[in-house]
Motif scaffolding. Structure first.
Motif, PDB file in Angstrom:
ATOM      1  N   THR A 143       6.155  14.773  10.409  1.00  0.00           N
ATOM      2  CA  THR A 143       6.597  13.584  10.230  1.00  0.00           C
ATOM      3  C   THR A 143       5.668  12.982   9.415  1.00  0.00           C
ATOM      4  OG1 THR A 143       8.153  13.837  11.569  1.00  0.00           O
ATOM      5  CG2 THR A 143       7.670  11.603  10.512  1.00  0.00           C
ATOM      6  N   TYR A 144       5.912  12.439   8.169  1.00  0.00           N
ATOM      7  CA  TYR A 144       4.386  11.241   7.548  1.00  0.00           C
ATOM      8  C   TYR A 144       5.336   9.798   7.794  1.00  0.00           C
ATOM      9  CZ  TYR A 144       4.104  16.200   6.270  1.00  0.00           C
ATOM     10  OH  TYR A 144       3.934  17.484   6.293  1.00  0.00           O
ATOM     11  N   LEU A 145       4.420   8.731   7.156  1.00  0.00           N
ATOM     12  CA  LEU A 145       4.778   7.616   7.171  1.00  0.00           C
ATOM     13  C   LEU A 145       3.554   7.325   6.100  1.00  0.00           C
ATOM     14  CD1 LEU A 145       5.789   4.825   7.423  1.00  0.00           C
ATOM     15  CD2 LEU A 145       4.515   4.344   9.853  1.00  0.00           C
ATOM     16  N   TYR A 146       4.260   6.594   4.848  1.00  0.00           N
ATOM     17  CA  TYR A 146       3.416   6.207   3.413  1.00  0.00           C
ATOM     18  C   TYR A 146       4.111   4.344   3.786  1.00  0.00           C
ATOM     19  CZ  TYR A 146       2.493  11.449   2.434  1.00  0.00           C
ATOM     20  OH  TYR A 146       1.596  12.615   2.875  1.00  0.00           O
ATOM     21  N   TRP A 147       3.083   3.473   3.277  1.00  0.00           N
ATOM     22  CA  TRP A 147       3.444   2.079   2.901  1.00  0.00           C
ATOM     23  C   TRP A 147       2.227   1.648   2.366  1.00  0.00           C
ATOM     24  CZ3 TRP A 147       0.116  -1.566   5.197  1.00  0.00           C
ATOM     25  CH2 TRP A 147      -1.179  -1.535   5.646  1.00  0.00           C
ATOM     26  N   GLY A 148       2.599   0.362   1.688  1.00  0.00           N
ATOM     27  CA  GLY A 148       1.640  -0.259   0.729  1.00  0.00           C
ATOM     28  C   GLY A 148       2.308  -0.133   0.131  1.00  0.00           C
ATOM     29  N   GLU A 149       1.555  -1.199  -1.156  1.00  0.00           N
ATOM     30  CA  GLU A 149       2.164  -2.382  -2.301  1.00  0.00           C
ATOM     31  C   GLU A 149       1.671  -1.129  -3.409  1.00  0.00           C
ATOM     32  OE1 GLU A 149      -1.086  -4.160  -1.612  1.00  0.00           O
ATOM     33  OE2 GLU A 149       0.057  -3.154   0.070  1.00  0.00           O
ATOM     34  N   ASP A 150       1.447   0.147  -3.368  1.00  0.00           N
ATOM     35  CA  ASP A 150       0.330   0.792  -4.563  1.00  0.00           C
ATOM     36  C   ASP A 150       2.170   2.080  -4.770  1.00  0.00           C
ATOM     37  OD1 ASP A 150      -0.538   2.188  -6.544  1.00  0.00           O
ATOM     38  OD2 ASP A 150      -2.609   2.191  -5.581  1.00  0.00           O
ATOM     39  N   THR A 188       8.759   6.011   4.066  1.00  0.00           N
ATOM     40  CA  THR A 188       7.831   5.622   2.831  1.00  0.00           C
ATOM     41  C   THR A 188       8.151   3.972   3.182  1.00  0.00           C
ATOM     42  OG1 THR A 188       9.272   5.414   0.725  1.00  0.00           O
ATOM     43  CG2 THR A 188       8.128   7.209   1.223  1.00  0.00           C
ATOM     44  N   THR A 189       7.362   2.963   2.552  1.00  0.00           N
ATOM     45  CA  THR A 189       7.724   1.542   2.083  1.00  0.00           C
ATOM     46  C   THR A 189       6.811   1.107   1.910  1.00  0.00           C
ATOM     47  OG1 THR A 189       8.581  -0.699   2.976  1.00  0.00           O
ATOM     48  CG2 THR A 189       7.489   0.845   4.357  1.00  0.00           C
ATOM     49  N   ASN A 190       7.110   0.150   0.196  1.00  0.00           N
ATOM     50  CA  ASN A 190       5.840  -0.313  -0.402  1.00  0.00           C
ATOM     51  C   ASN A 190       5.709  -2.108   0.558  1.00  0.00           C
ATOM     52  OD1 ASN A 190       8.431  -2.696  -0.731  1.00  0.00           O
ATOM     53  ND2 ASN A 190       8.256  -2.045  -3.351  1.00  0.00           N
ATOM     54  N   LYS A 191       6.443  -2.186   2.005  1.00  0.00           N
ATOM     55  CA  LYS A 191       5.918  -3.095   2.911  1.00  0.00           C
ATOM     56  C   LYS A 191       5.195  -3.273   3.780  1.00  0.00           C
ATOM     57  CE  LYS A 191       9.996  -5.906   1.453  1.00  0.00           C
ATOM     58  NZ  LYS A 191      11.661  -6.408   2.089  1.00  0.00           N
ATOM     59  N   SER A 216       2.690  -2.837  13.162  1.00  0.00           N
ATOM     60  CA  SER A 216       3.216  -1.898  14.977  1.00  0.00           C
ATOM     61  C   SER A 216       3.251  -2.707  15.912  1.00  0.00           C
ATOM     62  CB  SER A 216       1.227  -2.307  15.190  1.00  0.00           C
ATOM     63  OG  SER A 216       1.167  -1.589  13.739  1.00  0.00           O
ATOM     64  N   ARG A 217       3.854  -3.955  16.089  1.00  0.00           N
ATOM     65  CA  ARG A 217       4.827  -4.264  17.272  1.00  0.00           C
ATOM     66  C   ARG A 217       5.809  -3.420  17.614  1.00  0.00           C
ATOM     67  NH1 ARG A 217       3.769 -10.259  15.258  1.00  0.00           N
ATOM     68  NH2 ARG A 217       4.705  -9.569  13.940  1.00  0.00           N
ATOM     69  N   LEU A 218       6.693  -3.396  16.342  1.00  0.00           N
ATOM     70  CA  LEU A 218       8.008  -3.199  16.727  1.00  0.00           C
ATOM     71  C   LEU A 218       8.135  -1.359  17.220  1.00  0.00           C
ATOM     72  CD1 LEU A 218       9.561  -3.515  13.290  1.00  0.00           C
ATOM     73  CD2 LEU A 218      10.069  -4.945  15.623  1.00  0.00           C
ATOM     74  N   ASN A 219       9.163  -1.803  18.136  1.00  0.00           N
ATOM     75  CA  ASN A 219       9.300  -0.122  18.539  1.00  0.00           C
ATOM     76  C   ASN A 219       9.131   1.501  17.958  1.00  0.00           C
ATOM     77  OD1 ASN A 219       8.731  -1.387  21.386  1.00  0.00           O
ATOM     78  ND2 ASN A 219      10.771  -0.843  21.718  1.00  0.00           N
ATOM     79  N   SER A 220      10.097   0.979  17.041  1.00  0.00           N
ATOM     80  CA  SER A 220      10.486   1.616  15.870  1.00  0.00           C
ATOM     81  C   SER A 220       9.078   2.549  15.646  1.00  0.00           C
ATOM     82  CB  SER A 220      12.167   1.287  14.913  1.00  0.00           C
ATOM     83  OG  SER A 220      11.075   0.180  14.575  1.00  0.00           O
ATOM     84  N   THR A 221       8.146   1.211  14.737  1.00  0.00           N
ATOM     85  CA  THR A 221       6.844   1.701  14.461  1.00  0.00           C
ATOM     86  C   THR A 221       6.167   2.759  15.733  1.00  0.00           C
ATOM     87  OG1 THR A 221       6.736  -0.149  13.330  1.00  0.00           O
ATOM     88  CG2 THR A 221       4.755   0.765  13.437  1.00  0.00           C
ATOM     89  N   LYS A 222       5.953   2.169  16.736  1.00  0.00           N
ATOM     90  CA  LYS A 222       5.537   3.363  17.615  1.00  0.00           C
ATOM     91  C   LYS A 222       5.861   4.545  17.709  1.00  0.00           C
ATOM     92  CE  LYS A 222       4.168  -1.536  20.308  1.00  0.00           C
ATOM     93  NZ  LYS A 222       4.459  -2.173  21.720  1.00  0.00           N
ATOM     94  N   GLN A 223       6.670   4.312  18.261  1.00  0.00           N
ATOM     95  CA  GLN A 223       7.850   5.931  17.943  1.00  0.00           C
ATOM     96  C   GLN A 223       7.514   6.924  16.812  1.00  0.00           C
ATOM     97  OE1 GLN A 223       9.175   7.765  20.295  1.00  0.00           O
ATOM     98  NE2 GLN A 223       9.098   5.951  21.782  1.00  0.00           N
ATOM     99  N   ILE A 224       7.086   5.744  15.625  1.00  0.00           N
ATOM    100  CA  ILE A 224       6.952   7.052  14.252  1.00  0.00           C
ATOM    101  C   ILE A 224       5.373   7.382  14.565  1.00  0.00           C
ATOM    102  CG2 ILE A 224       6.523   7.087  11.967  1.00  0.00           C
ATOM    103  CD1 ILE A 224       9.682   4.796  11.341  1.00  0.00           C
ATOM    104  N   LYS A 225       4.487   6.013  14.752  1.00  0.00           N
ATOM    105  CA  LYS A 225       3.229   6.861  14.364  1.00  0.00           C
ATOM    106  C   LYS A 225       3.035   7.543  16.110  1.00  0.00           C
ATOM    107  CE  LYS A 225       1.100   2.788  13.273  1.00  0.00           C
ATOM    108  NZ  LYS A 225      -0.087   1.568  13.638  1.00  0.00           N
ATOM    109  N   LYS A 226       3.651   7.984  16.940  1.00  0.00           N
ATOM    110  CA  LYS A 226       3.489   8.746  18.174  1.00  0.00           C
ATOM    111  C   LYS A 226       3.646  10.553  17.627  1.00  0.00           C
ATOM    112  CE  LYS A 226       5.801   8.979  22.155  1.00  0.00           C
ATOM    113  NZ  LYS A 226       6.840   8.868  22.945  1.00  0.00           N
ATOM    114  N   TYR A 227       4.114  10.634  15.836  1.00  0.00           N
ATOM    115  CA  TYR A 227       4.357  11.974  15.622  1.00  0.00           C
ATOM    116  C   TYR A 227       3.761  11.981  14.231  1.00  0.00           C
ATOM    117  CZ  TYR A 227       8.003  11.924  19.713  1.00  0.00           C
ATOM    118  OH  TYR A 227       8.286  12.450  21.355  1.00  0.00           O
ATOM    119  N   ALA A 228       3.437  10.945  13.913  1.00  0.00           N
ATOM    120  CA  ALA A 228       3.673  11.133  12.386  1.00  0.00           C
ATOM    121  C   ALA A 228       2.261  10.916  11.947  1.00  0.00           C
ATOM    122  CB  ALA A 228       4.398   9.924  12.005  1.00  0.00           C
ATOM    123  N   GLN A 229       1.925  11.111  10.218  1.00  0.00           N
ATOM    124  CA  GLN A 229       0.697  11.080  10.115  1.00  0.00           C
ATOM    125  C   GLN A 229       0.686   9.439   8.853  1.00  0.00           C
ATOM    126  OE1 GLN A 229      -0.363  15.010   7.335  1.00  0.00           O
ATOM    127  NE2 GLN A 229       0.533  15.573   8.754  1.00  0.00           N
TER     128      GLN A 229
END
Length: 327
Positions: A3-10, A101-104, A108-121
């Protein structure tokens, strides 16, 4: 469980990273069966994407599911989406790749973000602030190495100054320079960069330097050029604020007798303490009080722009006031 999470304005850098991932995991002959791009900001599409990630590969290669513009990492998702996300992330097969992916900026406080971070690059694709020239030069150096283009240190500095944090233009200019260099093993110098690279900067950093020197006429010309090239006014102001903030902190600490470069760099958010040598050269003829006087003017400029003032007119007015501080 890839699983991958890419974020940022670029957006350009994210697009490049996605392209590399596609090439890595997908068989081009089976793209229509194993590659799916969905809108991550729509509940139905999000559920569909999670289900697709659990589907076995069809034919050769692996599977890639791309959920674009997700919202679950910066706003609280429904209980149903959160439960399905938690269930899915644990059981994605090794031959499936789920890309979010998200450009925003992610929360990191959200449970959804915490769950994704447990498994994602997780990869941050935020734009480098234009005043962090050392990081921009590092980005130029890394990109040149990736395409096996040799540049001298002065050429790297010149390219960084010309294109700023614009990664799309960086790759365009590097490809141009690569063609120019041909099969030569000799590193290109700053003269080649100056002759071939489109300068994206009569930039905001140059504008800051001209204001610091009190050169009103030149400063007005630069800001007119920036606006004519459709440079966002608030982006210009953000760069000015960052640069004058750095100068202010360094000058204040020096006048207070601080000599520890690491302490000064840390307070001023300068990654490389060696950069202080150049900053000192830039500000040695100024006083801390002058820099302090610029901050209310810049704050007022930002406030007026956000209230809808005409960009060129208010920029010209405030730049005259800023230049007067240093005369």
């Amino acid at each position: 469980m890839p699983t991958y999470l890419y974020w940022g304005e670029d957006d350009f850098a994210i697009a490049q990273a996605v392209k590399k991932l596609r090439i890595k995991v997908l068989d081009p002959n089976w793209l229509q069966f194993n590659y799916h791009k969905l809108s991550g900001d729509q509940s139905e599409a999000f559920f569909d994407g999670l289900n697709q990630a659990l589907t076995p590969v069809f034919g050769m290669g692996e599977r890639l599911i791309w959920l674009e513009n997700i919202t679950i990492c910066h706003q609280k998702p429904s209980a149903e989406i959160l439960a399905e996300l938690e269930r899915t992330l644990k059981i994605i097969p090794d031959t499936s790749h789920l890309l979010l992916t998200t450009n925003k900026k992610i929360d990191s406080r959200l449970n959804s973000t915490k769950q994704i971070k447990k498994y994602a690059q997780v990869k941050d694709f935020s734009l480098i602030p234009p005043w962090k020239t050392d990081l921009i030069e590092s980005q130029v150096r890394k990109a040149a190495q990736e395409i096996e283009l040799k540049l001298t240190p002065k050429a790297i500095a010149s390219l960084a100054e010309s294109i700023g944090n614009n990664t799309r233009q960086l790759w365009t200019e590097l490809e141009k320079l690569k063609i120019y260099s041909g099969d030569s093993d000799q590193a290109l110098d700053e003269n080649a960069v100056g002759a071939l690279v489109l300068c994206n900067t009569q930039n905001s950093l140059q504008l800051a330097a001209v204001i610091r020197d009190g050169e009103t006429e030149k400063a007005l010309g630069l800001v007119t050029d920036l606006i004519n090239r459709n440079e966002p006014a608030l982006k210009i102001v953000a760069t000015l604020v960052g640069q004058f903030r750095t100068w202010t902190i360094v000058k204040l600490m020096e006048e207070a007798g601080e000599r520890d470069n690491k302490a000064i760099a840390s307070t001023a958010s300068i990654n490389n303490p060696n950069r202080l040598y150049f900053i000192r050269q830039e500000i040695h003829q100024t006083r801390a009080q002058q820099f302090l006087s610029t901050l209310p003017l810049l704050l007022d400029l930002e406030y007026r722009l956000k209230r809808g003032a005409g960009a060129l007119e208010i920029l010209q007015t405030k730049i005259i006031e800023l230049c007067l501080v240093f005369q």
